[in-house]
Design a protein around this motif. Sequence first.
Motif, PDB file in Angstrom:
ATOM      1  N   GLY A 192    -100.072 105.309   7.405  1.00 16.48           N
ATOM      2  CA  GLY A 192     -99.360 104.880   8.608  1.00 16.48           C
ATOM      3  C   GLY A 192     -98.794 103.476   8.433  1.00 16.48           C
ATOM      4  O   GLY A 192     -98.929 102.856   7.383  1.00 16.48           O
ATOM      5  N   CYS A 204     -95.130 108.669   6.038  1.00 16.86           N
ATOM      6  CA  CYS A 204     -96.006 107.504   5.863  1.00 16.86           C
ATOM      7  C   CYS A 204     -97.370 107.692   6.522  1.00 16.86           C
ATOM      8  O   CYS A 204     -98.255 106.837   6.368  1.00 16.86           O
ATOM      9  CB  CYS A 204     -95.345 106.255   6.454  1.00 16.86           C
ATOM     10  SG  CYS A 204     -93.674 105.941   5.852  1.00 16.86           S
ATOM     11  N   GLY A 208     -99.601 108.860  10.280  1.00 12.66           N
ATOM     12  CA  GLY A 208     -99.618 108.342  11.640  1.00 12.66           C
ATOM     13  C   GLY A 208     -98.406 108.709  12.456  1.00 12.66           C
ATOM     14  O   GLY A 208     -98.109 108.046  13.457  1.00 12.66           O
ATOM     15  N   TYR A 239     -95.300 108.534  11.381  1.00 13.05           N
ATOM     16  CA  TYR A 239     -94.134 107.760  10.937  1.00 13.05           C
ATOM     17  C   TYR A 239     -93.504 108.383   9.691  1.00 13.05           C
ATOM     18  O   TYR A 239     -94.208 108.767   8.742  1.00 13.05           O
ATOM     19  CB  TYR A 239     -94.525 106.321  10.621  1.00 13.05           C
ATOM     20  CG  TYR A 239     -94.853 105.480  11.826  1.00 13.05           C
ATOM     21  CD1 TYR A 239     -93.842 104.889  12.582  1.00 13.05           C
ATOM     22  CD2 TYR A 239     -96.176 105.271  12.213  1.00 13.05           C
ATOM     23  CE1 TYR A 239     -94.142 104.117  13.700  1.00 13.05           C
ATOM     24  CE2 TYR A 239     -96.486 104.497  13.325  1.00 13.05           C
ATOM     25  CZ  TYR A 239     -95.462 103.924  14.065  1.00 13.05           C
ATOM     26  OH  TYR A 239     -95.764 103.160  15.161  1.00 13.05           O
ATOM     27  N   ARG A 297     -90.631 108.078  14.455  1.00  8.04           N
ATOM     28  CA  ARG A 297     -92.012 108.256  14.911  1.00  8.04           C
ATOM     29  C   ARG A 297     -92.066 109.527  15.738  1.00  8.04           C
ATOM     30  O   ARG A 297     -91.366 109.637  16.748  1.00  8.04           O
ATOM     31  CB  ARG A 297     -92.492 107.070  15.738  1.00  8.04           C
ATOM     32  CG  ARG A 297     -93.964 107.194  16.124  1.00  8.04           C
ATOM     33  CD  ARG A 297     -94.473 105.982  16.860  1.00  8.04           C
ATOM     34  NE  ARG A 297     -95.902 106.065  17.069  1.00  8.04           N
ATOM     35  CZ  ARG A 297     -96.622 105.155  17.720  1.00  8.04           C
ATOM     36  NH1 ARG A 297     -96.034 104.068  18.205  1.00  8.04           N
ATOM     37  NH2 ARG A 297     -97.921 105.320  17.873  1.00  8.04           N
TER      38      ARG A 297
END
Length: 354
Positions: free
Chosen positions: A221, A288, A290, A292, A339
Motif C-alpha cells: 500500500g 500497490c 491497499g 491503490y 484508489r
Amino acid sequence: MQATLAQQRVEAAAKLRAAEDATAAAADRMADLAAQKKKVSDELTARAAAFAPMLPLIERLALFPSETLLAVPAPPRDTLRGLLVLQGLSREIGRQAAELKKEQAQLDDLTAQMKAAAPALAAAEAVQAQQEAALDAEIANASASRQSAEDAATAADQAAAQDAARARTLKDALARIAAARQAALVRAERAARAARRAEEARRAASAEAQEASLSAPTGAGLGTPHGDILAPVAGKLVRGWGDQTLAGPATGVSYATPPGARVISPCGGTVVFGQPFRSYGLLLIVDCGGGYDFVLAGLDRLDVSVGQRLQTGEPVGVMAGWTPRQPNQRPKLYLELRRDGNPVNPTPWLRAQG
C-alpha cells in the motif's frame, strides 16, 4: 535470490536516473533553442514574404528616383503629397530592412548556440547509453533466472489481464482484475478443502500453496502521503493534476521525458496489466496494495510481465527516443493513481522536482 536481483535492478536504475537527468537538461536546452530557431525562422520568412512586393519599387526608386516620382503628370500639390508619401515609404522600407537584418542575426546566433550545445547532449547520451547497457544486463540476468513455471497467482493475474483488455474503461478494467483474482482465490480455497477431505496430501499441499500465494497482499500500500515517492521517469512535469484538457480536468499527471528514458515503478507491488489499452497506448498497471494502483501510459517498451512482483524503483519499461531538434515529437509519460478504481491526486505522494 529474486529479491537480491530486484534490488540490483533498483540500484542500476537509480544510477541511470542521474545520467538521464543530465541528458534531460541537455535535451531541454537543445529543444528550447530549436523552438526559438523555428519561431524566428517563421517570422523571418513571413517578413520576407511581406517585403517581397515592395522590391520592384525599391529597385526603381534606387535607380530612377525623379522619374518614379514624375512618372504620372500631376498638379504640384499632388506631386508634393507623393513626395511625402515616398519619404514615409522609404522610412518604412528602412525599418523593415533593419528588422530583417536583426532577425537574420538572431537566427544565425541560435544556429551557433545549437551547434555549441550539441557536444554536451552527445556526451550525456553516451553516458546514458553506458548505464542503460548495465541495466539491460541486470534485466537479462533476472529474466534468465526467473522460474519458467508460473505459480497460481501469476496465472490468475495473466487471465485477469486478458479479460481486462476487453473492458471499455480503465475503471472497468481494474474492477475485472480485482474480481478475477478474488474468483481465483475462491477456487484455490475450494480445491484445498476438497483435497484435504480426500486425504490427498500432495494435491492438498499444492492447493494450499496456491491459496497462500493468491491471498498474499500484492503490495504494502501507499499509506499517508509524505511526498517521498520518486517520479517514475526523468524529465519535467508538463501537466499537473486538475489541469484543463479537451476532455476536462486532468485525472493524472504527465512528464516530458529525455530520449529513451527508463520508467521505474513508483511502488512495490504486482504487475496486473501490461499491454495496449484503448487510447492509452501501451499501458502498465501496478497493484500497490491497499486498494491503490499506479497506472503508467505512453511507454514504448515494457520490461516486466503480468504477475511479476516489483520493488519500489525497479525498472519497468522504456520511453521512445526522440530528436531534441524536433521538440514537438517529444514523448510523454502519463501517470495516474487510482484508489478502489477511482482516480485520486498523486501529487501529495510524489516527491517535489528540482
